[in-house]
Design an enzyme around this catalytic site. Structure first.
Site, mmCIF file in Angstrom:
data_model
loop_
_atom_site.group_PDB
_atom_site.id
_atom_site.type_symbol
_atom_site.label_atom_id
_atom_site.label_comp_id
_atom_site.label_asym_id
_atom_site.label_seq_id
_atom_site.Cartn_x
_atom_site.Cartn_y
_atom_site.Cartn_z
ATOM 1 N N CYS A 74 -5.677 -17.510 16.627
ATOM 2 C CA CYS A 74 -6.362 -17.477 17.932
ATOM 3 C C CYS A 74 -7.791 -17.991 17.836
ATOM 4 O O CYS A 74 -8.421 -18.298 18.844
ATOM 5 C CB CYS A 74 -6.393 -16.064 18.492
ATOM 6 S SG CYS A 74 -4.765 -15.329 18.645
ATOM 7 N N VAL A 101 12.576 -21.853 4.644
ATOM 8 C CA VAL A 101 13.894 -21.210 4.626
ATOM 9 C C VAL A 101 14.815 -21.927 5.604
ATOM 10 O O VAL A 101 14.437 -22.190 6.747
ATOM 11 C CB VAL A 101 13.775 -19.714 4.999
ATOM 12 C CG1 VAL A 101 15.158 -19.070 5.077
ATOM 13 C CG2 VAL A 101 12.912 -18.975 3.972
ATOM 14 N N TRP A 129 -19.420 3.085 41.504
ATOM 15 C CA TRP A 129 -17.962 3.004 41.501
ATOM 16 C C TRP A 129 -17.612 1.777 40.685
ATOM 17 O O TRP A 129 -17.881 0.647 41.110
ATOM 18 C CB TRP A 129 -17.417 2.855 42.925
ATOM 19 C CG TRP A 129 -17.551 4.088 43.765
ATOM 20 C CD1 TRP A 129 -18.566 4.393 44.629
ATOM 21 C CD2 TRP A 129 -16.616 5.189 43.834
ATOM 22 N NE1 TRP A 129 -18.324 5.612 45.213
ATOM 23 C CE2 TRP A 129 -17.141 6.126 44.758
ATOM 24 C CE3 TRP A 129 -15.395 5.469 43.221
ATOM 25 C CZ2 TRP A 129 -16.482 7.316 45.072
ATOM 26 C CZ3 TRP A 129 -14.752 6.654 43.532
ATOM 27 C CH2 TRP A 129 -15.295 7.568 44.452
ATOM 28 N N ASP A 155 5.796 -13.253 16.946
ATOM 29 C CA ASP A 155 6.117 -14.094 18.104
ATOM 30 C C ASP A 155 7.596 -14.472 18.214
ATOM 31 O O ASP A 155 8.029 -14.981 19.242
ATOM 32 C CB ASP A 155 5.281 -15.387 18.065
ATOM 33 C CG ASP A 155 3.806 -15.121 18.316
ATOM 34 O OD1 ASP A 155 3.430 -13.947 18.501
ATOM 35 O OD2 ASP A 155 3.032 -16.102 18.335
ATOM 36 N N SER A 196 -2.049 -15.898 6.487
ATOM 37 C CA SER A 196 -3.084 -14.948 6.896
ATOM 38 C C SER A 196 -4.354 -15.613 7.423
ATOM 39 O O SER A 196 -5.413 -15.536 6.813
ATOM 40 C CB SER A 196 -3.441 -14.043 5.712
ATOM 41 O OG SER A 196 -4.322 -13.033 6.118
ATOM 42 N N ARG A 239 0.835 -1.208 0.000
ATOM 43 C CA ARG A 239 0.000 0.000 0.000
ATOM 44 C C ARG A 239 0.869 1.256 0.000
ATOM 45 O O ARG A 239 0.605 2.217 -0.727
ATOM 46 C CB ARG A 239 -0.923 0.029 1.220
ATOM 47 C CG ARG A 239 -2.306 -0.546 0.983
ATOM 48 C CD ARG A 239 -3.326 -0.047 2.002
ATOM 49 N NE ARG A 239 -2.889 -0.241 3.370
ATOM 50 C CZ ARG A 239 -2.978 -1.383 4.039
ATOM 51 N NH1 ARG A 239 -3.503 -2.454 3.445
ATOM 52 N NH2 ARG A 239 -2.569 -1.480 5.280
#
Lengths: 461, 461
Positions: free
Chosen positions: B42, B80, B436, B285, B38, B21
């Site tokens: 989670c 790799v 509160w 990570d 992608s 972009r």
């Protein structure tokens, strides 16, 4: 030392209890004009929604308990008429149960005015008819509950579309009462970003509530055993009418005693909650506050501030020097299935205080990509184009709104920039948020408006 | 310019998309060892919980879309093996669909290592048996789903009691699979305040999960067509075993290339995300971060940081100078009906970093006095006795936890004191909070511990 308190709800009773804890020997007298002290006023719409619940469920602590367990003289039915600041005395009338009135007079060393607010009632024909209600204190709630039951109320007209009007709208619908809302202004919630206001309006209408924005009520009439709310070109029949067009600060005693007032005629207090008289404090809906974004005076009567200010007054009369920074204007309410929250300034308010606002409204999702049960969240956020400062936010959505606004409130207290806020480490798990929290996504978009967009209409989406 | 990225999940693909972009002409190549890029890692426990959903639902954008629509060369199946930082090249092996391996080599101008983390698997007998699983990438999730279906799994042993173990525990129970959790340490969640950990343990056990804390697994055996998880004095039968004892940073390539590592051998990066090599960045990570409370290095591998760091790398290779402040260690997860959240330091961590912690744990309510549907919230909060600074908080409850923690996270970014935090204007309405807010009540209690309490055991409740 005698600490005298006028008003026995949030601010007054918070101050009384805390002063007694601080200094058990202090003489504390609370003068409350109604029969009720220490109740959850904000809980009334939810209580009214449920026929089975008594209004007294909302009482946190009875006057008797304050007297017997805490040694605080709570005097209900005591209506103060005058403060004599030179003589350090107050004068008033005690409405006894037998309807006889008896004058009273109390001297004080320190006085707290915690007279709250009073509902605005226009001086128009018929606004005093039976069945025309307001909702501010517990007795108002009691009367509304009783009136609904005794008169089998099926149709209500609410005049006004503020927090209380909307909460009561839900309460009436919960009892299948037909609701019509009417107000003079053409925009449903003018303080709210347009897309958020539109979204909320649709939600309210989807619950069969008739919204008539742009109609000035001229009078209320009694007609064939019904109330008739009359505007210029139309009228609405009702069994009961609720006036919910706002509150005024309870300032009469203070003004008459020569105490200074400020914005919207609320009682002016410094950060110690002291008024212009060195022995008189004010706290709660009757008093003003500093706004943490503008550092200027504001008047936003809400419950947390009242409680907090009550505590601070108690600490200060006990020899401490407690300054409370002020309010961010954080508010949240529920309307049917939607949570609505705001904090800080709108772009219009920002202009008034000399900022150059940029703002953005986006629609995002409440949960992660592909997580079931996700719903839309609309967020509006304002920043200052000159300094990059974060100025405020508003949110509407079915989940994840009410507590999320607090992150923005804390950022406003810290005078964070939009960029700093956009870099905060907010929580993520798929059931609760997208990876980029909706607030972060909004802040990222707002950064573009602040630093890249050069158009003039930076608050139009 | 060629921007080469090793690893195609959160950090890698965020960087690739944003760089494209920023500079549409840039050549961007992503080398991903698995077949997936992608995806919402989670989200896997929630996907596994639901037999009807395909694991591919979690893919946010397919490799094909990155190639065809965005012009990013996403090369899956590309493993790799070596970085040559002098020659600015990487070497590896491409696993073709026909199982033939083919070497590859790519040069770069700028390189991003986004190799993520890899699940810790102890070097013990039987940990490589079929049916012994880990969960980190999408293929792991795919294998777990398939294994449950094909083997009609009825009993699972989870080794470890971290976020993933607990989320998977709920996922298995959603399919009525019996779950036994086992780990060497005696305390259920040692990083959590004792009362919060106890509360959560009871919740998990109430869903018929067997928790065995204090048992060291020695091996896994195959026995009568079942897996047998063997500890010193006992053993647990299972159809499937999930190893969820943590992750290690994916650091092998970096270490071999002479790039410096830091805490827990994660790749050391500065606030620009640059490693010790001027042409190599690391994000996600595999990389460390600054902690906003301590301003020291930490390694807390979570998704938001990975995405944010990926963006910052892209901006920086495109000529900007983006520093990201770091993490507060904010995390949230759901376990059955409970929301669990934390941010900042525990008292034990605070001691390590030279603070003198005071802390408090309280139980309060999620909604206002007398409001229906209220439930308990447990909050633990830590401050520094020397400076009064707010250092961290943890929360457990059935509602009002996940988003509430963000207010504390923002306060940590601002280096607020507990006193300043206690004065913030948080939202109140009866369906969402007591007057509160639970966070304010906790902060008020913590203030007493910081300024009044003189005992030594200020972190014992």
């Amino acid at each position: 030392m005698r600490f005298l308190i006028i008003g026995g709800d949030a601010a007054g009773m918070s101050a009384a209890s805390r002063a007694k804890r601080n200094m058990p020997d202090m003489e504390i007298i609370v003068l409350e004009k109604t029969d009720d002290v220490s109740y959850s006023a904000c809980g009334m719409p939810y209580n009214i929604a449920d026929k089975e619940r008594k209004i007294e469920d909302l009482v946190v602590r009875e006057a008797r308990v304050f007297r017997e367990k805490q040694g605080i003289s709570v005097l209900t039915g005591h209506f103060v008429r005058k403060i004599d600041p030179m003589g350090k005395k107050v004068f008033g009338i005690y409405n006894q149960k037998n309807d006889q009135e008896k004058p009273f007079e109390y001297s004080y060393d320190k006085l707290l005015i915690a007279t709250g607010g009073s509902p605005v009632v226009p001086d128009l024909p018929g606004f005093d008819l039976p069945g025309v209600m307001v909702l501010k204190n517990l007795d108002h709630g009691r009367k509304i509950k009783a009136y609904i039951k005794e008169n089998n109320v099926r149709n209500v007209v609410i005049i006004g579309m503020g927090y209380i009007g909307l909460e009561m709208c839900e309460a009436f619908r919960a009892q299948s009462i037909n609701v019509t809302m009417v107000k003079p202004g053409a925009i449903f919630l003018p303080w709210m970003a347009e897309k958020l206001s539109d979204t909320l309006k649709k939600e309210v209408e989807s619950h069969d509530v008739k919204i008539h924005a742009g109609y000035q009520v001229e009078k209320i009439e009694l007609k064939d055993n019904h109330l008739n709310v009359v505007c210029e070109n139309n009228s609405y029949e009702a069994d009961m009418v609720l006036i919910a067009i706002g509150v005024n600060p309870g300032n009469e005693l203070a003004i008459e005693a020569g105490i200074k007032t400020s914005i919207k005629n609320s009682i002016a207090v410094d950060k110690n909650l002291l008024t212009s008289n060195e022995n008189i404090y004010a706290a709660g809906d009757c008093a003003d506050a500093y706004h943490v974004v503008t550092d200027k005076k504001t008047w936003i009567p809400l419950a947390l501030r009242a409680n907090r200010a009550g505590w601070a007054v108690a600490d200060n009369i006990c020899g401490k020097n407690i300054e409370i920074p002020g309010v961010a204007g954080t508010a949240v309410f529920k309307v049917f299935d939607f949570e609505v929250a705001r904090t800080g300034l709108t772009d219009k308010e920002a202009v008034k205080f000399g900022f150059t606002p940029a703002c953005v409204t986006i629609k995002t999702r409440s949960r992660a990509h592909a997580h079931p049960g996700s719903s839309d969240i609309w967020i509006y956020m304002v920043g200052d184009k000159k300094t990059g400062r974060l100025l405020g936010a508003q949110m509407v959505g079915r989940e994840g709104v009410a507590h999320r606004i607090n992150a923005v409130a804390v950022a406003l207290h810290s005078h964070m920039s939009v960029e700093q806020f956009s870099q905060t480490d907010l929580a993520y798990a798929p059931p609760f948020s997208p990876v980029w929290d909706p607030l972060l996504t909004t802040a990222n978009q707002l950064l573009k408006r602040i630093y890249i967009d050069t158009s003039n209409n930076i608050c139009q989406d």
